[in-house]
Design a protein around this motif. Structure first.
Motif, PDB file in Angstrom:
ATOM      1  N   HIS A  64     -62.344  18.075 134.797  1.00  0.00           N
ATOM      2  CA  HIS A  64     -61.242  17.718 135.678  1.00  0.00           C
ATOM      3  C   HIS A  64     -61.646  16.348 136.239  1.00  0.00           C
ATOM      4  CE1 HIS A  64     -60.321  21.990 135.327  1.00  0.00           C
ATOM      5  NE2 HIS A  64     -61.560  22.251 135.750  1.00  0.00           N
ATOM      6  N   ALA A  65     -61.282  15.292 135.522  1.00  0.00           N
ATOM      7  CA  ALA A  65     -61.900  13.985 135.734  1.00  0.00           C
ATOM      8  C   ALA A  65     -61.771  13.483 137.169  1.00  0.00           C
ATOM      9  CB  ALA A  65     -61.305  12.969 134.760  1.00  0.00           C
ATOM     10  N   ALA A  66     -60.574  13.593 137.747  1.00  0.00           N
ATOM     11  CA  ALA A  66     -60.362  13.012 139.073  1.00  0.00           C
ATOM     12  C   ALA A  66     -61.080  13.772 140.179  1.00  0.00           C
ATOM     13  CB  ALA A  66     -58.868  12.941 139.379  1.00  0.00           C
ATOM     14  N   MET A  67     -61.700  14.902 139.857  1.00  0.00           N
ATOM     15  CA  MET A  67     -62.485  15.604 140.861  1.00  0.00           C
ATOM     16  C   MET A  67     -63.783  14.885 141.187  1.00  0.00           C
ATOM     17  SD  MET A  67     -61.776  19.640 140.040  1.00  0.00           S
ATOM     18  CE  MET A  67     -62.094  20.259 141.705  1.00  0.00           C
ATOM     19  N   THR A  68     -64.016  13.732 140.577  1.00  0.00           N
ATOM     20  CA  THR A  68     -65.071  12.843 141.082  1.00  0.00           C
ATOM     21  C   THR A  68     -64.855  12.561 142.568  1.00  0.00           C
ATOM     22  OG1 THR A  68     -63.760  10.950 140.321  1.00  0.00           O
ATOM     23  CG2 THR A  68     -65.556  11.686 138.883  1.00  0.00           C
ATOM     24  N   LEU A  69     -63.590  12.583 142.993  1.00  0.00           N
ATOM     25  CA  LEU A  69     -63.280  12.323 144.404  1.00  0.00           C
ATOM     26  C   LEU A  69     -63.780  13.432 145.318  1.00  0.00           C
ATOM     27  CD1 LEU A  69     -59.582  11.095 144.047  1.00  0.00           C
ATOM     28  CD2 LEU A  69     -61.640   9.687 144.246  1.00  0.00           C
ATOM     29  N   PHE A  70     -64.029  14.632 144.750  1.00  0.00           N
ATOM     30  CA  PHE A  70     -64.462  15.779 145.546  1.00  0.00           C
ATOM     31  C   PHE A  70     -65.934  16.118 145.304  1.00  0.00           C
ATOM     32  CE2 PHE A  70     -59.843  17.323 144.868  1.00  0.00           C
ATOM     33  CZ  PHE A  70     -59.393  16.501 145.887  1.00  0.00           C
ATOM     34  N   ARG A  71     -66.662  15.199 144.711  1.00  0.00           N
ATOM     35  CA  ARG A  71     -68.075  15.465 144.421  1.00  0.00           C
ATOM     36  C   ARG A  71     -68.835  15.763 145.717  1.00  0.00           C
ATOM     37  NH1 ARG A  71     -70.406  12.580 139.869  1.00  0.00           N
ATOM     38  NH2 ARG A  71     -68.925  10.936 140.366  1.00  0.00           N
ATOM     39  N   GLY A  72     -69.428  16.973 145.785  1.00  0.00           N
ATOM     40  CA  GLY A  72     -70.191  17.358 146.975  1.00  0.00           C
ATOM     41  C   GLY A  72     -69.346  17.857 148.125  1.00  0.00           C
ATOM     42  N   LEU A  73     -68.030  18.039 147.909  1.00  0.00           N
ATOM     43  CA  LEU A  73     -67.149  18.429 149.009  1.00  0.00           C
ATOM     44  C   LEU A  73     -67.408  19.855 149.493  1.00  0.00           C
ATOM     45  CD1 LEU A  73     -64.611  17.942 150.801  1.00  0.00           C
ATOM     46  CD2 LEU A  73     -63.239  18.817 148.897  1.00  0.00           C
ATOM     47  N   ALA A  74     -67.610  20.781 148.566  1.00  0.00           N
ATOM     48  CA  ALA A  74     -67.724  22.205 148.948  1.00  0.00           C
ATOM     49  C   ALA A  74     -68.780  22.876 148.081  1.00  0.00           C
ATOM     50  CB  ALA A  74     -66.370  22.894 148.796  1.00  0.00           C
ATOM     51  N   ASP A  75     -70.014  22.490 148.288  1.00  0.00           N
ATOM     52  CA  ASP A  75     -71.107  23.013 147.482  1.00  0.00           C
ATOM     53  C   ASP A  75     -71.571  24.384 147.975  1.00  0.00           C
ATOM     54  OD1 ASP A  75     -71.162  20.842 145.812  1.00  0.00           O
ATOM     55  OD2 ASP A  75     -72.725  19.788 146.927  1.00  0.00           O
TER      56      ASP A  75
ATOM     57  N   ASP B 295     -63.999  -2.433 135.590  1.00  0.00           N
ATOM     58  CA  ASP B 295     -64.607  -3.203 136.679  1.00  0.00           C
ATOM     59  C   ASP B 295     -65.102  -2.206 137.727  1.00  0.00           C
ATOM     60  OD1 ASP B 295     -65.150  -4.675 138.985  1.00  0.00           O
ATOM     61  OD2 ASP B 295     -63.510  -6.080 138.666  1.00  0.00           O
ATOM     62  N   LEU B 296     -66.397  -1.975 137.754  1.00  0.00           N
ATOM     63  CA  LEU B 296     -66.950  -0.972 138.659  1.00  0.00           C
ATOM     64  C   LEU B 296     -66.668  -1.281 140.121  1.00  0.00           C
ATOM     65  CD1 LEU B 296     -70.426   0.040 137.176  1.00  0.00           C
ATOM     66  CD2 LEU B 296     -68.411   1.491 137.494  1.00  0.00           C
ATOM     67  N   GLU B 297     -66.767  -2.535 140.513  1.00  0.00           N
ATOM     68  CA  GLU B 297     -66.548  -2.871 141.926  1.00  0.00           C
ATOM     69  C   GLU B 297     -65.109  -2.589 142.334  1.00  0.00           C
ATOM     70  OE1 GLU B 297     -68.815  -3.468 144.161  1.00  0.00           O
ATOM     71  OE2 GLU B 297     -70.283  -3.203 142.551  1.00  0.00           O
ATOM     72  N   GLU B 298     -64.170  -2.852 141.447  1.00  0.00           N
ATOM     73  CA  GLU B 298     -62.772  -2.539 141.734  1.00  0.00           C
ATOM     74  C   GLU B 298     -62.604  -1.026 141.907  1.00  0.00           C
ATOM     75  OE1 GLU B 298     -58.352  -3.251 139.743  1.00  0.00           O
ATOM     76  OE2 GLU B 298     -60.119  -3.078 138.451  1.00  0.00           O
ATOM     77  N   ILE B 299     -63.211  -0.254 141.020  1.00  0.00           N
ATOM     78  CA  ILE B 299     -63.120   1.204 141.099  1.00  0.00           C
ATOM     79  C   ILE B 299     -63.749   1.712 142.388  1.00  0.00           C
ATOM     80  CG2 ILE B 299     -63.875   3.360 140.034  1.00  0.00           C
ATOM     81  CD1 ILE B 299     -63.764   1.853 137.321  1.00  0.00           C
ATOM     82  N   PHE B 300     -64.956   1.226 142.700  1.00  0.00           N
ATOM     83  CA  PHE B 300     -65.642   1.665 143.922  1.00  0.00           C
ATOM     84  C   PHE B 300     -64.798   1.380 145.161  1.00  0.00           C
ATOM     85  CE2 PHE B 300     -70.066   0.925 141.833  1.00  0.00           C
ATOM     86  CZ  PHE B 300     -69.952   2.130 141.170  1.00  0.00           C
ATOM     87  N   ALA B 301     -64.162   0.215 145.209  1.00  0.00           N
ATOM     88  CA  ALA B 301     -63.366  -0.162 146.378  1.00  0.00           C
ATOM     89  C   ALA B 301     -62.213   0.812 146.597  1.00  0.00           C
ATOM     90  CB  ALA B 301     -62.836  -1.584 146.215  1.00  0.00           C
ATOM     91  N   HIS B 302     -61.523   1.178 145.527  1.00  0.00           N
ATOM     92  CA  HIS B 302     -60.411   2.118 145.661  1.00  0.00           C
ATOM     93  C   HIS B 302     -60.902   3.500 146.068  1.00  0.00           C
ATOM     94  CE1 HIS B 302     -56.900  -0.160 144.283  1.00  0.00           C
ATOM     95  NE2 HIS B 302     -57.728  -0.800 143.467  1.00  0.00           N
ATOM     96  N   VAL B 303     -61.986   3.978 145.452  1.00  0.00           N
ATOM     97  CA  VAL B 303     -62.472   5.323 145.762  1.00  0.00           C
ATOM     98  C   VAL B 303     -62.965   5.390 147.204  1.00  0.00           C
ATOM     99  CG1 VAL B 303     -64.270   7.009 145.197  1.00  0.00           C
ATOM    100  CG2 VAL B 303     -62.993   5.892 143.367  1.00  0.00           C
ATOM    101  N   ARG B 304     -63.638   4.354 147.672  1.00  0.00           N
ATOM    102  CA  ARG B 304     -64.102   4.344 149.077  1.00  0.00           C
ATOM    103  C   ARG B 304     -62.923   4.383 150.030  1.00  0.00           C
ATOM    104  NH1 ARG B 304     -67.739  -0.069 147.206  1.00  0.00           N
ATOM    105  NH2 ARG B 304     -69.749   0.862 146.702  1.00  0.00           N
ATOM    106  N   GLU B 305     -61.819   3.728 149.678  1.00  0.00           N
ATOM    107  CA  GLU B 305     -60.632   3.720 150.519  1.00  0.00           C
ATOM    108  C   GLU B 305     -60.037   5.125 150.628  1.00  0.00           C
ATOM    109  OE1 GLU B 305     -56.055   1.984 150.285  1.00  0.00           O
ATOM    110  OE2 GLU B 305     -57.663   1.004 149.136  1.00  0.00           O
ATOM    111  N   PHE B 306     -59.986   5.844 149.493  1.00  0.00           N
ATOM    112  CA  PHE B 306     -59.414   7.184 149.482  1.00  0.00           C
ATOM    113  C   PHE B 306     -60.265   8.177 150.267  1.00  0.00           C
ATOM    114  CE2 PHE B 306     -57.646   5.924 145.117  1.00  0.00           C
ATOM    115  CZ  PHE B 306     -56.482   5.438 145.680  1.00  0.00           C
TER     116      PHE B 306
END
Length: 437
Positions: A76-87, A424-435
């Motif tokens: 579930h690729a976009a669950m990178t956003l929930f990494r470590g959320l509910a371990d 572009d990793l920096e572009e990706i990191f910036a968006h994920v940090r914002e979310f």
């Protein structure tokens, strides 16, 4: 007069060990690969490849091993956003108490950038193809296409309303539209993906099967993930999950069943008889204490068993090297038998078996002429990979994600010398940090 000029290739890889993982496990100790038009043109001794082909892009892979790219057959690729959320929680508490509530807040932008983060992680760790089940899958498809990674994706379907499409009728139509939109795409294809038997009614499962049959698309779902699920389905329908699917007519060669932890011998026989493909997710199953899937018994019964990571909220990474290592060792200790699942079996689960499971058999999963050029190069010039008695053993038990040097998907270099060429990793990191702020 015969033309003595060299043949043209797009990319040449020379001077490395080449593991074809073909039906006879052919290995070229000083091998080379010629790539043209997105496919493998030739594989063989390096001197022969070099004398036959010329190319503007030549990679010297001395001290390295080339092999088919790894296939993450369930995530579930976009669950990178929930990494470590509910371990450290049981499956149903984790799912209903934390994941489903978090997913209600998702937007398509969140899913797009979470998937971009996943694509970066997968390419950097040697994965060249993945199968995804999640929300807003049209954005997953777009992200995979931009990243240049091969993907089989499908909108997750439930009886209850989804934050992506609302009512289930919209979800079924959305799936059909995705199938039409991406039909014939060289990288992205679509599956029909009901979530699980405990979230999908028999009527919904039948409708999903009908779309799968009409479109000749894979049908993907979670199945028998743990004992509690099996008891729940027994209470609801009077049958174990596999028998329930059989009664609905869903068992067949298009079905990809994820997890399959709690199986009895009758279940295994039905899966084998109906040529159902299974995806094993050992690290997620271990973390959620779901149990140990009977993989050796499935393999001995002739069932195709692929390998997946599951999502980052239950693993917590997309590293297929770690998954292979865990897979091989878990079944050894479970059986108290060091021979029960070999390194080569684990490696083939992550390559050729993944291709068979996801409908790509004959297209990818091995390095042979006319196959799609999906491959990786692993740098063995490392202390932890020296000396080399058996490269397959090293790939499963010693190599790690950071050892992947080059990645080629569909004949395109997407990573060269550890540098991502499509993202572009920096572009990706910036968006994920914002979310996640």
């Amino acid at each position: 007069m015969q033309n003595r000029g060299k043949k043209k290739a797009d990319i040449l890889l020379l001077n490395g060990v080449v593991l074809t993982l073909d039906s006879t496990s052919t290995v070229f100790d000083h091998g080379g690969i010629a790539i043209k038009g997105g496919k493998i043109e030739s594989v063989g001794p390096s001197d022969e490849i070099q004398s036959t082909f010329e190319s503007l892009e030549t990679l010297d892979i001395s001290g390295c091993v080339a092999l088919p790219g790894l296939i993450n057959a369930h995530t579930h690729a976009a669950m990178t956003l929930f990494r470590g959320l509910a371990d450290d929680l049981p499956l149903m508490d984790w799912l209903h108490g934390h994941i489903f509530p978090a997913e209600k807040k998702l937007t398509e932008d969140w899913v797009y950038w979470g998937t971009m983060l996943a694509c970066a992680e997968m390419i950097l760790s040697g994965t060249t193809a993945f199968c995804d089940m999640y929300l807003f899958e049209h954005k997953v498809a777009e992200a995979a296409k931009r990243a240049g990674i091969r993907a089989l994706v499908g909108e997750v379907l439930y009886d209850f309303p989804s934050p992506s499409y609302g009512k289930i009728e919209n979800g079924l139509r959305h799936t059909e539209l995705l199938i039409e939109k991406w039909r014939g795409d060289p990288l992205v294809s679509i599956a029909v993906e009901p979530h699980a038997l405990y979230t999908c009614s028999p009527d919904l499962l039948r409708k999903c099967m009908q779309i799968s049959a009409r479109s000749d698309a894979p049908l993907v779902l979670h199945l028998s993930e743990n004992e509690a699920e099996v008891k729940q389905i027994l209470n609801l329908y009077g049958r174990r999950p596999v028998a329930h699917l059989n009664s609905l007519g869903l068992l067949g060669p298009r079905l990809v069943a994820d997890h399959c932890v709690d199986l009895d011998e009758t279940d295994i026989a039905m899966l084998a008889e109906n040529q159902v493909k299974v995806v094993h997710n050992p690290e997620s199953n271990m973390k959620l204490a779901s149990g140990i899937a009977p993989v050796p018994r499935l393999l001995n019964s002739g069932v195709t068993v692929a390998l997946g990571t599951d999502g980052c909220a239950s693993n917590n990474n997309l590293d297929m090297f770690g998954e292979m290592d865990t897979c091989a060792k878990l079944h050894k200790v479970a059986a108290l038998d060091p021979t029960v699942l070999s390194a080569e079996t684990a490696l083939r689960m992550a390559t050729g078996a993944g291709a068979r499971a996801l409908g790509w058999e004959g297209l990818t999963g091995q390095l042979s002429p006319a196959m799609l050029a999906d491959l990786i190069v692993v740098d063995f010039r490392k202390p932890h990979l020296t000396p080399v008695f058996n490269p397959v053993s090293h790939l499963v038990y010693a190599a790690g994600a950071a050892d992947v040097r080059h990645s080629i998907i569909g004949g395109r270099l997407v990573m060269k010398d550890r540098m991502l060429l499509t993202l572009d990793l920096e572009e990706i990191f910036a968006h994920v940090r914002e979310f996640t702020a």
